[in-house]
Enzyme design. Structure first.
Site, PDB file in Angstrom:
ATOM      1  N   LYS A  49     -27.305 -16.056 -29.031  1.00 15.77           N
ATOM      2  CA  LYS A  49     -25.889 -16.183 -29.367  1.00 15.77           C
ATOM      3  C   LYS A  49     -25.139 -16.841 -28.208  1.00 15.77           C
ATOM      4  CE  LYS A  49     -22.783 -13.809 -32.356  1.00 15.77           C
ATOM      5  NZ  LYS A  49     -22.417 -12.616 -33.070  1.00 15.77           N
ATOM      6  N   LYS A  56     -39.133 -19.775 -38.865  1.00 11.80           N
ATOM      7  CA  LYS A  56     -39.161 -18.363 -39.256  1.00 11.80           C
ATOM      8  C   LYS A  56     -38.090 -18.083 -40.308  1.00 11.80           C
ATOM      9  CE  LYS A  56     -36.981 -14.791 -37.503  1.00 11.80           C
ATOM     10  NZ  LYS A  56     -36.417 -13.714 -36.707  1.00 11.80           N
ATOM     11  N   LYS A  66     -31.895 -15.047 -42.023  1.00  8.59           N
ATOM     12  CA  LYS A  66     -30.549 -15.328 -42.546  1.00  8.59           C
ATOM     13  C   LYS A  66     -29.801 -16.290 -41.631  1.00  8.59           C
ATOM     14  CE  LYS A  66     -29.926 -10.883 -43.324  1.00  8.59           C
ATOM     15  NZ  LYS A  66     -30.795  -9.914 -43.729  1.00  8.59           N
TER      16      LYS A  66
HETATM   17  P1  TYM Z   1     -34.051  -6.853 -39.269  1.00  8.96           P
HETATM   18  O1  TYM Z   1     -33.140  -6.103 -40.173  1.00  8.96           O
HETATM   19  O2  TYM Z   1     -33.596  -8.163 -38.749  1.00  8.96           O
HETATM   20  O3  TYM Z   1     -35.426  -7.094 -39.988  1.00  8.96           O
HETATM   21  C1  TYM Z   1     -36.119  -6.031 -40.628  1.00  8.96           C
HETATM   22  C2  TYM Z   1     -37.608  -6.224 -40.455  1.00  8.96           C
HETATM   23  O4  TYM Z   1     -38.006  -7.464 -41.055  1.00  8.96           O
HETATM   24  C3  TYM Z   1     -38.799  -8.200 -40.129  1.00  8.96           C
HETATM   25  N1  TYM Z   1     -38.621  -9.634 -40.359  1.00  8.96           N
HETATM   26  C4  TYM Z   1     -39.639 -10.501 -40.443  1.00  8.96           C
HETATM   27  N2  TYM Z   1     -40.966 -10.318 -40.367  1.00  8.96           N
HETATM   28  C5  TYM Z   1     -41.746 -11.421 -40.510  1.00  8.96           C
HETATM   29  N3  TYM Z   1     -41.268 -12.662 -40.750  1.00  8.96           N
HETATM   30  C6  TYM Z   1     -39.943 -12.890 -40.837  1.00  8.96           C
HETATM   31  N4  TYM Z   1     -39.490 -14.120 -41.090  1.00  8.96           N
HETATM   32  C7  TYM Z   1     -39.057 -11.777 -40.679  1.00  8.96           C
HETATM   33  N5  TYM Z   1     -37.709 -11.640 -40.712  1.00  8.96           N
HETATM   34  C8  TYM Z   1     -37.461 -10.311 -40.507  1.00  8.96           C
HETATM   35  C9  TYM Z   1     -38.259  -7.783 -38.757  1.00  8.96           C
HETATM   36  O5  TYM Z   1     -39.186  -8.046 -37.741  1.00  8.96           O
HETATM   37  C10 TYM Z   1     -38.005  -6.304 -38.976  1.00  8.96           C
HETATM   38  O6  TYM Z   1     -39.174  -5.546 -38.765  1.00  8.96           O
HETATM   39  N6  TYM Z   1     -33.441  -4.506 -34.908  1.00  8.96           N
HETATM   40  C11 TYM Z   1     -34.091  -4.427 -36.205  1.00  8.96           C
HETATM   41  C12 TYM Z   1     -33.680  -3.180 -36.985  1.00  8.96           C
HETATM   42  C13 TYM Z   1     -33.933  -1.916 -36.250  1.00  8.96           C
HETATM   43  C14 TYM Z   1     -35.184  -1.343 -35.948  1.00  8.96           C
HETATM   44  C15 TYM Z   1     -34.898  -0.136 -35.254  1.00  8.96           C
HETATM   45  C16 TYM Z   1     -36.500  -1.722 -36.224  1.00  8.96           C
HETATM   46  C17 TYM Z   1     -32.959  -1.112 -35.738  1.00  8.96           C
HETATM   47  N7  TYM Z   1     -33.544  -0.019 -35.157  1.00  8.96           N
HETATM   48  C18 TYM Z   1     -35.938   0.697 -34.808  1.00  8.96           C
HETATM   49  C19 TYM Z   1     -37.534  -0.902 -35.765  1.00  8.96           C
HETATM   50  C20 TYM Z   1     -37.243   0.301 -35.081  1.00  8.96           C
HETATM   51  C21 TYM Z   1     -33.676  -5.641 -37.018  1.00  8.96           C
HETATM   52  O7  TYM Z   1     -32.641  -6.203 -36.803  1.00  8.96           O
HETATM   53  O8  TYM Z   1     -34.512  -5.926 -38.055  1.00  8.96           O
END
Ligand code: TYM
Length: 355
Positions: free
Chosen positions: A130, A209, A212
């Site tokens: 960002k 990748k 969004k």
């Molecule tokens: P988030 O909401 O961005 O994504 C949720 C999960 O989806 C996976 N992901 C992907 N995996 C493979 N290829 C892709 N293109 C792809 N896009 C998204 C992410 O790796 C994720 O596992 N910070 C985290 C949310 C979170 C979290 C936690 C996760 C908050 N607290 C504690 C694990 C443990 C996040 O923003 O994920």
């Protein structure tokens, strides 16, 4: 650990942000793992990869750094629960809850913040990206990995199923837990990330990748007509029809391979290697593969959407179970660092909690 000691129980935990509808990256990178790791239902045999316990949550506190409309956030949280249940999350086998229903995590975040070096957060990619794009970043985004560490440590999680982009955050979590344990005794369990081959970095419609922020997503439950249009617009190279192509590393093939049955995947790989095909053909096959892969989930989703009370009941029951566990860990951490007067420090100090 002595050779005859019982194996340490495994507890899977993960969170997902309700910042929009789930896309194929979320599903194949993370949600599919959540489902595989759920312990078997009572009476049925355990799948070889299941954990002993599983906790999954909708990360609404994290989403607050981007979703600024209260009614939209409420809707997105409910929709996320509906989608997770429709995709196979079973509240009899896993604890499903909303992050902000467990306020203990916010207090734990503060305790961890006091042992977090600024430099560690400055290196984290969400903030760095960002900043490099010249966008304003708030302290919420900057300290996001500390909240995520608290999310994981509050439940003594041993395994965290995620996509590749979250691995850095789990490293931060391990670092902070290690520092806290070093200062105050053996308080936190050190977790490990869990990635799946082929799903750790699902490509988007442009081959980067799927995310969004890149506007290249295909949503799991997108209306079929709109989904077909997006699939037909997936970028491809300018290879002439007759020329063979290596399927490895072709993002259109990679997406097809994620959801096609093994025989179809093999047949498609052979077609690539032989040549004499057009990408339009592959895209049509992908439209069909996705429709049949998610058909049952679409059916379950319609039923869940018709019963919002049931979904809210599941979240309330999940929150109660999650809070009980987080309260236990928080009290351990408070005692260890001297916040609880009249109670001994950490009684478990020195026992070694590393997973
Ligand atoms: P988030 O909401 O961005 O994504 C949720 C999960 O989806 C996976 N992901 C992907 N995996 C493979 N290829 C892709 N293109 C792809 N896009 C998204 C992410 O790796 C994720 O596992 N910070 C985290 C949310 C979170 C979290 C936690 C996760 C908050 N607290 C504690 C694990 C443990 C996040 O923003 O994920």
């Amino acid at each position: 650990m002595p050779a005859d000691a019982p194996p340490r129980p495994t507890r899977a935990l993960s969170g997902i942000q309700p910042t929009g509808r789930f896309h194929w990256g979320n599903y194949f990178g993370a949600i599919r793992q959540y489902i595989d790791l759920q312990p078997a239902a009572t009476g049925s045999s355990t799948s070889h990869q299941a954990a002993d316990e599983a906790y999954y949550f909708i990360a609404d506190l994290h989403a607050l750094t981007t979703v600024r409309e209260p009614s939209r956030l409420r809707e997105l949280v409910h929709a996320a629960a509906v989608d997770l249940l429709a995709l196979g999350l079973d509240p009899e086998r896993a604890v499903l809850f909303v992050q902000s229903d467990v306020p203990e995590v916010a207090e734990l975040t503060w305790l961890l913040m006091t042992v977090t070096p600024m430099g560690l957060l400055e290196r984290c990619h969400a903030y760095k990206d960002k900043k490099s794009r010249g966008l304003p970043a708030d302290a919420g985004l900057f300290t996001y990995p500390v909240l995520m560490a608290a999310d994981i440590l509050a439940y003594d999680a041993t395994v965290v199923p995620v996509g590749e982009d979250q691995v850095q955050h789990i490293e931060v979590c391990r670092d902070l837990a290690g520092t806290f344990n070093h200062l105050y005794g053996d308080v936190f369990t050190l977790p490990k990330p869990r990635l799946v081959e082929g799903g750790a970095k699902v490509p988007g419609t442009d081959g980067q990748k799927m995310s969004k922020s890149y506007d290249n997503t295909i949503e799991v439950f997108e209306e079929p007509g709109a989904q077909k249009k997006k699939i037909m617009r997936i970028t491809t190279d300018s290879r002439p029809m007759g020329q063979p192509k290596d399927p490895e590393g072709d993002h259109l093939f990679d997406l097809f391979a994620l959801m096609a049955p093994e025989a179809d995947r093999q047949a498609m790989a052979d077609l690539y290697r032989r040549g004499g095909f057009g990408y339009g053909e592959v895209k049509k096959a992908l439209v069909e593969a996705s429709a049949s892969y998610f058909a049952d989930a679409r059916g379950r989703r319609a039923a869940l959407e018709a019963d919002p009370g049931q979904v809210e009941g599941i979240l309330a029951a999940g929150a109660a179970r999650a809070r009980a566990k987080a309260a236990e860990v928080l009290s351990r951490a408070r005692r260890a660092c001297g916040l609880s007067r009249g109670e001994p420090a950490n009684p478990k100090a020195g026992k070694g909690r590393s997973a």
